[in-house]
Design an enzyme around this catalytic site. Structure first.
Site, mmCIF file in Angstrom:
data_model
loop_
_atom_site.group_PDB
_atom_site.id
_atom_site.type_symbol
_atom_site.label_atom_id
_atom_site.label_comp_id
_atom_site.label_asym_id
_atom_site.label_seq_id
_atom_site.Cartn_x
_atom_site.Cartn_y
_atom_site.Cartn_z
ATOM 1 N N TYR A 1 28.468 44.395 32.668
ATOM 2 C CA TYR A 1 28.651 43.751 33.780
ATOM 3 C C TYR A 1 28.868 44.571 35.032
ATOM 4 O O TYR A 1 28.187 44.247 36.280
ATOM 5 C CB TYR A 1 30.126 42.939 33.687
ATOM 6 C CG TYR A 1 30.749 42.705 35.124
ATOM 7 C CD1 TYR A 1 30.249 41.559 35.749
ATOM 8 C CD2 TYR A 1 32.032 43.230 35.556
ATOM 9 C CE1 TYR A 1 30.807 41.428 37.035
ATOM 10 C CE2 TYR A 1 32.525 42.943 36.828
ATOM 11 C CZ TYR A 1 32.053 41.963 37.626
ATOM 12 O OH TYR A 1 32.526 41.695 38.599
ATOM 13 N N THR B 1 32.604 44.599 43.137
ATOM 14 C CA THR B 1 33.710 45.069 42.412
ATOM 15 C C THR B 1 33.886 46.620 42.149
ATOM 16 O O THR B 1 32.882 47.308 42.550
ATOM 17 C CB THR B 1 33.585 44.499 40.887
ATOM 18 O OG1 THR B 1 34.349 45.163 40.271
ATOM 19 C CG2 THR B 1 32.096 45.015 40.372
ATOM 20 N N ASP B 2 35.238 46.963 42.177
ATOM 21 C CA ASP B 2 35.306 48.269 41.890
ATOM 22 C C ASP B 2 34.834 48.928 40.632
ATOM 23 O O ASP B 2 34.777 50.137 40.617
ATOM 24 C CB ASP B 2 36.923 48.572 42.157
ATOM 25 C CG ASP B 2 37.950 48.031 41.236
ATOM 26 O OD1 ASP B 2 37.250 47.265 40.456
ATOM 27 O OD2 ASP B 2 38.921 48.295 41.104
ATOM 28 N N GLU B 3 34.546 48.035 39.849
ATOM 29 C CA GLU B 3 34.102 48.439 38.418
ATOM 30 C C GLU B 3 32.690 49.283 38.355
ATOM 31 O O GLU B 3 32.108 50.058 37.581
ATOM 32 C CB GLU B 3 33.796 47.225 37.544
ATOM 33 C CG GLU B 3 35.173 46.545 37.283
ATOM 34 C CD GLU B 3 35.270 45.666 36.116
ATOM 35 O OE1 GLU B 3 34.708 45.887 34.947
ATOM 36 O OE2 GLU B 3 35.837 44.675 36.174
ATOM 37 N N LYS C 1 26.260 44.720 38.350
ATOM 38 C CA LYS C 1 26.973 44.744 39.819
ATOM 39 C C LYS C 1 26.319 45.902 40.700
ATOM 40 O O LYS C 1 26.104 45.848 41.859
ATOM 41 C CB LYS C 1 28.415 44.429 39.774
ATOM 42 C CG LYS C 1 28.951 43.188 39.245
ATOM 43 C CD LYS C 1 28.411 41.945 40.225
ATOM 44 C CE LYS C 1 29.272 42.131 41.470
ATOM 45 N NZ LYS C 1 28.892 40.672 42.003
HETATM 46 P P1 NAD Z 1 33.614 33.440 38.694
HETATM 47 O O1 NAD Z 1 33.001 33.721 37.384
HETATM 48 O O2 NAD Z 1 35.056 32.631 38.534
HETATM 49 O O3 NAD Z 1 32.663 32.532 39.352
HETATM 50 C C1 NAD Z 1 31.257 32.923 39.578
HETATM 51 C C2 NAD Z 1 30.644 31.476 40.083
HETATM 52 O O4 NAD Z 1 29.148 31.856 40.139
HETATM 53 C C3 NAD Z 1 30.803 30.123 39.084
HETATM 54 O O5 NAD Z 1 31.066 29.128 39.853
HETATM 55 C C4 NAD Z 1 29.241 30.308 38.469
HETATM 56 O O6 NAD Z 1 29.119 28.728 38.246
HETATM 57 C C5 NAD Z 1 28.726 30.743 39.559
HETATM 58 N N1 NAD Z 1 27.271 30.975 39.250
HETATM 59 C C6 NAD Z 1 26.849 32.148 38.046
HETATM 60 N N2 NAD Z 1 25.654 32.117 37.866
HETATM 61 C C7 NAD Z 1 24.987 31.540 38.994
HETATM 62 C C8 NAD Z 1 23.632 31.335 39.369
HETATM 63 N N3 NAD Z 1 22.511 31.943 38.696
HETATM 64 N N4 NAD Z 1 23.089 30.820 40.548
HETATM 65 C C9 NAD Z 1 24.338 30.106 41.312
HETATM 66 N N5 NAD Z 1 25.621 30.157 40.823
HETATM 67 C C10 NAD Z 1 26.190 30.687 39.699
HETATM 68 O O7 NAD Z 1 33.756 34.845 39.363
HETATM 69 P P2 NAD Z 1 34.914 35.300 40.471
HETATM 70 O O8 NAD Z 1 36.102 36.130 39.630
HETATM 71 O O9 NAD Z 1 34.903 34.169 41.492
HETATM 72 O O10 NAD Z 1 34.038 36.357 41.286
HETATM 73 C C11 NAD Z 1 33.133 36.089 42.210
HETATM 74 C C12 NAD Z 1 32.527 37.319 42.854
HETATM 75 O O11 NAD Z 1 33.362 38.422 43.052
HETATM 76 C C13 NAD Z 1 31.508 37.938 41.626
HETATM 77 O O12 NAD Z 1 30.454 38.349 42.259
HETATM 78 C C14 NAD Z 1 32.199 39.113 41.112
HETATM 79 O O13 NAD Z 1 31.375 40.064 40.564
HETATM 80 C C15 NAD Z 1 33.062 39.672 42.357
HETATM 81 N N6 NAD Z 1 34.457 40.181 41.996
HETATM 82 C C16 NAD Z 1 35.342 39.635 41.206
HETATM 83 C C17 NAD Z 1 36.530 40.131 41.063
HETATM 84 C C18 NAD Z 1 37.571 39.491 39.933
HETATM 85 O O14 NAD Z 1 38.540 40.032 39.863
HETATM 86 N N7 NAD Z 1 37.441 38.329 39.775
HETATM 87 C C19 NAD Z 1 36.770 41.389 41.570
HETATM 88 C C20 NAD Z 1 35.848 41.939 42.390
HETATM 89 C C21 NAD Z 1 34.664 41.469 42.729
#
Ligand code: NAD
Length: 346
Positions: free
Chosen positions: A168, A142-144, A172
């Protein structure tokens, strides 16, 4: 790794594939490639269970409910599935939860990424020299991790120093450092991407955009932290997953790619835009507005989040120049699709 799309012997292990971005990625891979997919997901509260049901019926997907912190499970899955590459998305992802209960973020995002990296390294070291070279560990971040950007500062890029603010973001950032260490120390072929805020259909209701839509439709207050002047860059989730696949298949090993939508808005502007779309669509069957009323009336300012970053903005120039990526969706077209999808799903 060019021209892989048609290869059915290309085997992708996707962690967190039942989450918001993970399930969009799985759908993208089903539509655009012939790859075999192993989705490993703990199915926490954040998983999209409707997508999980669909994935269960799809012959190209093996779905395993499991934890990335479980080293024995990982070893078994690596041995049986023999992945050609890993796309690592599993994480605890909601900043507010990380403030209220950080332990799960440390466990999954840091210890889980370590456990996955180490299992991947042990498996990778058993591969032939050619397979080792072709292997990828792609870490989705993430950009965070870059922290709070000054109002007049240049957007984040691949060389911006890390300065995470929330538990968070710190978890990350830690995982990004571990991934780089596994590349530098053990030679594991990793690629990292840092993306801005995603939005689109299927996101959990705890996040700003789904919460805004569902509260507005229910006639409930739409909470906005502080004065709503925090700036974020927004990217439609399908544009993110297309970028991820491009980075996986054509990105350079050991590199980082920043991904963003060049859609910087204050939270207040974003929420107002969503309210205006709802006014336009005037969906039936939801909270009825009297003549002359608008959805903006439900906006309510609430106490700010502790440590709230004021601004994120990201420069995707490297991804665009090296790999030719461009987002397909503008913020208006993406928000319209998103609002329509949430109205239809209720
Ligand atoms: P989300 O919370 O919607 O989904 C996360 C998934 O990971 C869920 O299905 C959960 O069941 C699974 N999970 C959690 N803990 C786990 C574990 N210990 N073992 C196996 N599975 C596990 O998140 P998202 O928004 O889809 O984000 C996905 C990735 O992208 C993350 O790594 C997040 O940091 C990154 N990201 C998200 C955003 C955003 O805006 N949503 C932006 C940049 C990066």
């Amino acid at each position: 790794m060019n021209n892989l799309m048609g290869q059915s012997d290309f085997r992708l292990l996707i962690t967190g594939g039942a989450g918001f971005i993970g399930s969009a990625l799985v759908n993208y891979l089903l539509e655009h490639t012939q790859h075999k997919l192993l989705v490993l997901d703990k199915l926490t509260y954040a998983a999209n269970l409707a997508e999980v049901q669909r994935f269960k019926a799809e012959p190209r997907i093996t779905l395993v409910q499991g934890d990335i912190c479980d080293a024995n499970l990982l070893q078994t899955l690596f041995a049986s599935f023999a992945p050609s590459a890993i796309m690592h998305l599993a994480a605890e992802s909601h900043v507010d939860n990380s403030i209220n209960a950080p332990a799960a973020f440390i466990q999954t995002n840091i210890a889980g990424t370590y456990t996955l990296l180490d299992a991947a390294r042990r498996y990778w070291q058993t591969l032939s020299a050619t397979a080792q070279q072709a292997f990828r560990f792609q870490h989705v971040s993430t950009d965070e991790v870059f922290g709070d950007l000054a109002p007049d500062a240049q957007p984040f890029s691949e060389i911006t120093a890390y300065a995470p603010s929330s538990p968070y973001a710190a978890s990350k950032a830690s995982s990004d450092h571990l991934v780089r260490a596994w590349h530098r120390t053990y030679g594991l072929p990793v690629i990292i991407s840092n993306c801005s805020n995603n939005y689109g259909p299927g996101q959990h209701r705890e996040k700003l955009i789904p919460k805004t839509i569902s509260n507005a439709l229910a006639g409930l207050p739409i909470p906005i932290y502080g004065n709503g002047q925090q700036r974020r860059d927004w990217l439609f989730v399908n544009d993110h997953v297309a970028a991820l696949y491009l980075v996986l298949t054509r990105g350079r090993v050991g590199e980082t790619y920043c991904i963003g939508g060049q859609n910087e808005r204050t939270n207040l502007e974003l929420v107002q835009q969503i309210c205006d779309i709802l006014d336009e669509l005037a969906p039936v069957g939801f909270c009825k507005l009297s003549a002359g009323q608008r959805y903006r009336q439900f906006i309510q300012f609430v106490a700010d989040r502790p440590g709230h970053d004021q601004r994120y903005a990201i420069d995707s120039g490297k991804l665009q120049a090296e790999l030719g990526w461009q987002p397909a969706e503008s913020l208006s077209s993406g928000l319209l699709k998103t609002v329509k999808a949430y109205c239809a799903a209720r």
